[in-house]
Design a protein around this motif. Structure first.
Motif, mmCIF file in Angstrom:
data_model
loop_
_atom_site.group_PDB
_atom_site.id
_atom_site.type_symbol
_atom_site.label_atom_id
_atom_site.label_comp_id
_atom_site.label_asym_id
_atom_site.label_seq_id
_atom_site.Cartn_x
_atom_site.Cartn_y
_atom_site.Cartn_z
ATOM 1 N N GLN A 176 0.827 -1.204 0.000
ATOM 2 C CA GLN A 176 0.000 0.000 0.000
ATOM 3 C C GLN A 176 0.864 1.258 0.000
ATOM 4 O OE1 GLN A 176 -3.368 -0.277 2.879
ATOM 5 N NE2 GLN A 176 -2.587 -2.315 3.202
ATOM 6 N N HIS A 179 2.382 1.836 -3.354
ATOM 7 C CA HIS A 179 1.404 2.386 -4.272
ATOM 8 C C HIS A 179 1.361 3.921 -4.150
ATOM 9 C CE1 HIS A 179 -2.184 2.512 -6.709
ATOM 10 N NE2 HIS A 179 -2.800 3.233 -5.772
ATOM 11 N N SER A 180 1.256 4.395 -2.913
ATOM 12 C CA SER A 180 1.213 5.845 -2.695
ATOM 13 C C SER A 180 2.510 6.503 -3.128
ATOM 14 C CB SER A 180 0.958 6.170 -1.225
ATOM 15 O OG SER A 180 -0.313 5.721 -0.863
ATOM 16 N N CYS A 181 3.611 5.852 -2.811
ATOM 17 C CA CYS A 181 4.918 6.384 -3.195
ATOM 18 C C CYS A 181 5.011 6.516 -4.714
ATOM 19 C CB CYS A 181 6.026 5.439 -2.759
ATOM 20 S SG CYS A 181 6.619 5.793 -1.134
ATOM 21 N N GLN A 198 -3.297 11.431 -7.123
ATOM 22 C CA GLN A 198 -4.151 11.019 -6.014
ATOM 23 C C GLN A 198 -4.427 12.302 -5.242
ATOM 24 O OE1 GLN A 198 -2.179 8.550 -3.096
ATOM 25 N NE2 GLN A 198 -4.027 7.399 -2.645
ATOM 26 N N LEU A 203 -4.821 10.770 -0.113
ATOM 27 C CA LEU A 203 -3.498 10.358 0.344
ATOM 28 C C LEU A 203 -3.405 10.468 1.864
ATOM 29 C CD1 LEU A 203 -0.591 9.498 -0.360
ATOM 30 C CD2 LEU A 203 -0.007 11.921 -0.510
ATOM 31 N N GLN A 206 -5.195 7.685 3.501
ATOM 32 C CA GLN A 206 -4.472 6.426 3.357
ATOM 33 C C GLN A 206 -3.278 6.358 4.321
ATOM 34 O OE1 GLN A 206 -3.857 4.940 -0.491
ATOM 35 N NE2 GLN A 206 -3.319 3.046 0.530
ATOM 36 N N VAL A 207 -2.530 7.471 4.398
ATOM 37 C CA VAL A 207 -1.373 7.512 5.296
ATOM 38 C C VAL A 207 -1.835 7.379 6.741
ATOM 39 C CG1 VAL A 207 0.530 8.945 6.139
ATOM 40 C CG2 VAL A 207 0.062 8.838 3.699
#
Ligand code: GDP
Length: 473
Positions: A176, A179-181, A198, A203, A206-207
């Protein structure tokens, strides 16, 4: 940092005795690496069809025969053949089951060393299994934990880790994060065009979610540590309260198996006992006198140190003594001084006075808490005491089957760092900071999590981990 995929699958041939030193019915000497089947062929003659070679035998086969050093027979043995990649280390492996005994095994090992093997370093077999991708770092450590487990709960926690429960959890967190990275880095590539792949809101959410998950793991260490290392328990009280007598009574029948583990600081095993799957580790008993803070001397200070380090403190008082009422005052003071420490007041020597029940009631009233009455000498009330000790570390037994628990200091620290990085990332997002800074924090969180499973390899960390194994593992 090294790249796992470039490492050779078959290392130089190594050998070691895999079973403990001493006399036993059987012992196992193992080899791993390039050419170990040929080395075995040089010293081993099969009982049946002696003309056939181990090097031509399929994997997972067992062969009975004799080991020779030139003309002289060393032992009658069973040889197990493992062919790469279907072995523990992923390399070709041979396990020789010979007769147990220090001299026999020494001869067998020497024979293999004389014929082309090098003596394996501590943990080298497991290290190869890790480097060849057979297990991840967590699972390698779990093998060590399992071997050293002395309580049912430590063992079960290790089994869970070996099954890859924690690895699975961490890998999913890592994906996960990755993905964000990746989305953020894509943005950096298109920075001229001012696009967002995003939304910052998404974001941030999610973080936040990831940070909570990591923090949950960080918190689980408190219990995980108790499960794997045992509950550090200090028995304190005035001289003659009966501390040594209680220690011996507690250790008595349930004393944990004593074994010396090289390379670890776990020599305290002699003072462990297990009650209903939970291990209690009795740290040395501390004498405690009423002291003036000013003249507090070294011995007493050390006693206080023990209390501060303990997970559970048994405050033992002599209910038969003339001064029994004063002792409770000391217990109350300790409670105030160490509000975080679990303190259980235990009234000893209930056999020594007739009115012990009455005295205990007086004490309970004074202390404002429940008290356990025992006779360490006559071994009365010990069952109740142990049950109370268990309930004071409550919830521990329910955790035995809990799937995801952090039990190692190394994992705990890496996860704490990851949680910090995630917190920083979230703050940066909220402050609408530059994408680059956010990406940096997420990347470091990613690296911290990767360090745990070994996705990110640090040579120093590997040396510490595998150096703690015994030779032959
Ligand atoms: P420590 O100084 O706190 O370690 O105390 P010890 O364990 O050495 O005990 C001091 C004395 O009290 C010894 O003579 C023990 O036999 C005695 N003692 C310990 N527990 C009991 C008990 O439950 N009942 C009685 N009557 N005597 C006890």
């Amino acid at each position: 940092m090294s790249d796992l995929s470039s490492l050779p699958v078959q290392g130089e041939p190594v050998a070691a005795v895999a079973t403990p030193v001493g006399v036993g019915a059987l012992a196992v000497v193992r080899m791993s690496g390039e050419g170990v089947l040929a080395i075995a062929d040089r010293v081993f003659t099969k009982a049946r069809s002696p003309e056939t070679l181990l090097a031509d035998s399929p994997g997972y086969t067992a062969h009975f025969g004799k080991l020779y050093d030139g003309d002289s027979m060393i032992d009658e043995v069973i040889v197990l053949v493992f062919r790469s990649p279907d072995s523990f280390t992923v390399e070709d492996m041979v396990e020789i089951t010979c007769h147990g005994g220090p001299v026999v095994t020494k001869h067998v090992l020497k024979l293999l060393l004389d014929n082309g093997c090098r003596l394996a370093e501590p943990g080298e077999f497991t290290r190869r299994a890790f480097l060849n991708g057979r297990i991840d770092l967590l699972q390698a450590e779990a093998i060590g934990e399992m071997i050293h487990a002395r309580s049912e709960s430590a063992y079960r926690t290790a089994v869970n880790q070996m099954k890859g429960t924690l690895s699975g959890k961490l890998n999913s967190l890592r994906e996960q994060l990755l993905h964000s990275c990746a989305l953020l880095e894509l943005e950096l590539d298109f920075s001229e065009e001012d696009v967002e792949f995003q939304s910052r809101e998404e974001l941030s959410g999610q973080v936040d979610m990831l940070q909570k998950e990591v923090e949950k793991l960080v918190e689980s260490y408190q219990h995980g540590r108790l499960l794997s290392e045992g509950v550090a328990t200090a028995i304190i009280g005035r001289p003659n309260a009966g501390k040594s007598t209680l220690l011996n009574a507690l250790l008595g029948e349930e004393r944990a198996i004593v074994s010396h583990m090289p390379g670890t600081t776990r020599d305290y095993i002699e003072e462990c006992f297990i009650h209903e799957k939970t291990m209690f580790r009795l740290t040395d008993t501390a004498g405690l006198r009423e002291v003036d803070e000013e003249v507090e001397h070294e011995g007493v200070r050390r006693s206080y140190q023990k209390i501060a380090e303990a997970d559970l403190v048994l405050f033992l008082l002599d209910v038969g003594s003339d001064m029994y009422e004063e002792e409770v005052v000391a217990a109350t003071r300790l409670r105030e001084r160490y509000p975080e420490t679990k303190l259980l007041v235990v009234a000893n020597k209930i056999d020594s006075v007739e009115d012990s029940r009455r005295r205990m009631r007086i004490l309970e009233e004074k202390a404002g808490s429940r008290m356990i009455g025992i006779s360490a000498l006559k071994q009365e009330g010990l069952g109740e005491l142990k049950a109370e000790m268990n309930s004071m570390v409550e919830g521990l037994d329910k955790l035995h089957d809990a799937s995801v628990l952090v039990t190692s200091m190394r994992h705990y620290e890496a996860l704490r760092n990851a949680a910090d990085a995630l917190r920083n990332a979230r703050e940066l997002i909220e402050a609408q900071s530059e994408t680059e800074l956010i990406a940096f924090e997420l990347r470091s969180a990613l690296d911290y999590v990767g360090e745990i499973t070994g996705k990110v390899v640090n040579e120093e960390v590997l040396n510490v981990i595998f150096g703690q194994f015994c030779i032959g593992k």
